[in-house]
Design a protein around this motif. Sequence first.
Motif, mmCIF file in Angstrom:
data_model
loop_
_atom_site.group_PDB
_atom_site.id
_atom_site.type_symbol
_atom_site.label_atom_id
_atom_site.label_comp_id
_atom_site.label_asym_id
_atom_site.label_seq_id
_atom_site.Cartn_x
_atom_site.Cartn_y
_atom_site.Cartn_z
ATOM 1 N N ILE A 123 -33.949 -10.961 17.243
ATOM 2 C CA ILE A 123 -33.960 -9.951 18.295
ATOM 3 C C ILE A 123 -34.242 -8.541 17.781
ATOM 4 C CG2 ILE A 123 -31.473 -9.548 18.210
ATOM 5 C CD1 ILE A 123 -31.596 -9.332 21.302
ATOM 6 N N GLN A 124 -33.760 -8.214 16.575
ATOM 7 C CA GLN A 124 -33.975 -6.854 16.073
ATOM 8 C C GLN A 124 -35.458 -6.555 15.867
ATOM 9 O OE1 GLN A 124 -31.561 -4.717 16.113
ATOM 10 N NE2 GLN A 124 -30.135 -6.342 16.713
ATOM 11 N N MET A 125 -36.191 -7.560 15.413
ATOM 12 C CA MET A 125 -37.631 -7.364 15.232
ATOM 13 C C MET A 125 -38.334 -7.216 16.577
ATOM 14 S SD MET A 125 -37.661 -7.103 12.098
ATOM 15 C CE MET A 125 -39.419 -6.764 12.072
ATOM 16 N N ASN A 126 -37.844 -7.941 17.582
ATOM 17 C CA ASN A 126 -38.422 -7.796 18.928
ATOM 18 C C ASN A 126 -38.178 -6.390 19.471
ATOM 19 O OD1 ASN A 126 -39.326 -10.443 18.907
ATOM 20 N ND2 ASN A 126 -37.454 -11.235 19.857
ATOM 21 N N ILE A 127 -36.974 -5.878 19.234
ATOM 22 C CA ILE A 127 -36.663 -4.511 19.676
ATOM 23 C C ILE A 127 -37.542 -3.506 18.948
ATOM 24 C CG2 ILE A 127 -34.865 -2.726 19.685
ATOM 25 C CD1 ILE A 127 -32.808 -4.965 20.108
ATOM 26 N N LEU A 128 -37.798 -3.754 17.654
ATOM 27 C CA LEU A 128 -38.687 -2.877 16.894
ATOM 28 C C LEU A 128 -40.086 -2.868 17.521
ATOM 29 C CD1 LEU A 128 -39.286 -1.132 14.344
ATOM 30 C CD2 LEU A 128 -39.926 -3.271 13.196
ATOM 31 N N GLY A 129 -40.557 -4.069 17.861
ATOM 32 C CA GLY A 129 -41.871 -4.161 18.487
ATOM 33 C C GLY A 129 -41.929 -3.420 19.805
ATOM 34 N N GLU A 130 -40.905 -3.577 20.634
ATOM 35 C CA GLU A 130 -40.857 -2.887 21.928
ATOM 36 C C GLU A 130 -40.809 -1.371 21.742
ATOM 37 O OE1 GLU A 130 -37.450 -4.390 23.917
ATOM 38 O OE2 GLU A 130 -38.218 -6.444 24.084
ATOM 39 N N SER A 131 -40.002 -0.920 20.767
ATOM 40 C CA SER A 131 -39.858 0.524 20.524
ATOM 41 C C SER A 131 -41.189 1.134 20.087
ATOM 42 C CB SER A 131 -38.783 0.767 19.451
ATOM 43 O OG SER A 131 -37.557 0.162 19.804
ATOM 44 N N THR A 132 -41.913 0.411 19.214
ATOM 45 C CA THR A 132 -43.215 0.898 18.752
ATOM 46 C C THR A 132 -44.233 0.866 19.899
ATOM 47 O OG1 THR A 132 -42.692 -0.033 16.579
ATOM 48 C CG2 THR A 132 -44.971 0.631 16.957
#
Length: 551
Positions: A167-176
């Motif tokens: 999930i943290q990587m998904n949040i990173l993708g969304e934030s970018t």
Amino acid sequence: MYAKIQLKKLLQAAISKLGLSWPEKANIEPPRDLKFGDLACNVAMMLSKEAGKNPRQLAQEIKEILSNLESPLEKIEIAGPGFLNFTFKKFYWLEIINTIAEQKDRYGASTFGKGAKVQIEYVSANPTGPLHIGHGRGAAVGDSLTRIMRFAGYDVSTEYYLNDAGIQMNILGESTWIRYQNLCGVKASLEEHHYQGEYLIETARQVFEEHGRALLDMDLDHGISICRKMAMDVILNGIKEDLNLFRVEHQHWFSELSLIQKDKVSYTLEWLQDKDLAYEKDDALWFKSTDFGDDKDRVLKKSDGSLTYFASDIAYHQNKFDRGFELAVDIWGADHHGYVPRMKAAVQALGKTENSLQVILVQLVNLQREGHQIAMSTRAGKFVTLKDVIQEVGIDACRFIFLSRKSDSHLDFDLEVVKRKTMDNPVYYVQYAHARICSLFAKAQEMGITPPTDDTLVLNGLDTPEDIELLKKLHDFPETVSSSATNLSPHYISFYLMDLAGCLHKYYTVHSVLKAESSELIQARMTLFQAVARVIRNGLNLLGVYAPEKM
């Protein structure tokens, strides 16, 4: 041979003649008051019941046996209820000078670890942002422990576990993705759970430079996945650069995603089920961690079919042991302390002993400036990066301060205090001791005094209390290294170096070196200082800190 080891061998030989064996609780330590000798031992008190004798009587028998053995002991005394106090002959302490001259940068090294295969995994920060000062402390601990254990004869491999799934990587993708949309003129706002740091604006700009506005025309998930991958690559490259700058080694970078893609997690879960170590309940898969001392069973796969981090971690540790490591050392933040029992349980389920996994917990660093705390939050993007701290105070100061206390104790890191060149600053205190010796040798050269060489070491006259104190401290270094490796405690080395530097600085206040009463005494004291400088260099190298010649 070093004092404690040699004395223990002598005592073992003596009690063997009495039909006794070395008791586990016997210890050999310097007495609190130096007037009682160099070392003291309680072995007579530990064995008195087994021997059926009064402790002092048994101590007397041990003393008599030792007195008839050829040894470097000058005096043996019995004190109190049965302590044995030992004083070594002066020549014994002087011999260490020759040992250091012979072994040079290998003085303190040993085969203690017997080549045991050890893996040390550390930092392993999610690639969601730059490393902060807390990561730096874990990096210094892991890298220094690696140096120490290799020096002590272990075969050590270093690794960074890359959390590139979840999930943290998904949040990173969304934030970018949101930052990218903003650059394209699209109104989009970060939500509270997104990463707020401005470093993602630069990452989004790189996405824009490579793809232009093309991502806006793609499927949403595809566009986010491109942002996620580029953000991770950019951040990971920055992490690698920072660690390299900080003199930190990672031989291997292990991908969590690779475990999932190769079905290693599924295989491990099936293996646990086959061994009746996992069961299904409420549409979820549970690990029987209570069978191994944990306070409750733990979820491996949730009712929605998604895997927990714990499931991946078990598969990862199975992989470690499959690679032949006898000991896995994990260095985690102190906030993971509750995770230790379940991982210990998992390791035992995999057929290893509890001690096959050792976890070092590293407390966060309280970053301050002139006593005022600097607030930090990775998610909110409000933090001082490790690189910022290195640039302000220097690598040496940063590493030494991180290693100046036990890793699981709180550490106040005041940027202004660390930069001060005063004797209150521990890194300055130790480095100055080395620089002070180098300065003395430079001055000797100006005065036309030839420094001693390995072939012309002079030891006559090294008989003052300060001489013996320094010699004893030099003797302690090899044992300090092996103890540091055994207890996974790099701070033993920094503590030792501060003590050695203290002895050196004290010596300066009591004795003159280049203006001593005779040329022979000048040479003897320079010989002693050469040995001290060598040991300081060896110790600082184990901490990843340089030994400067000038300050």
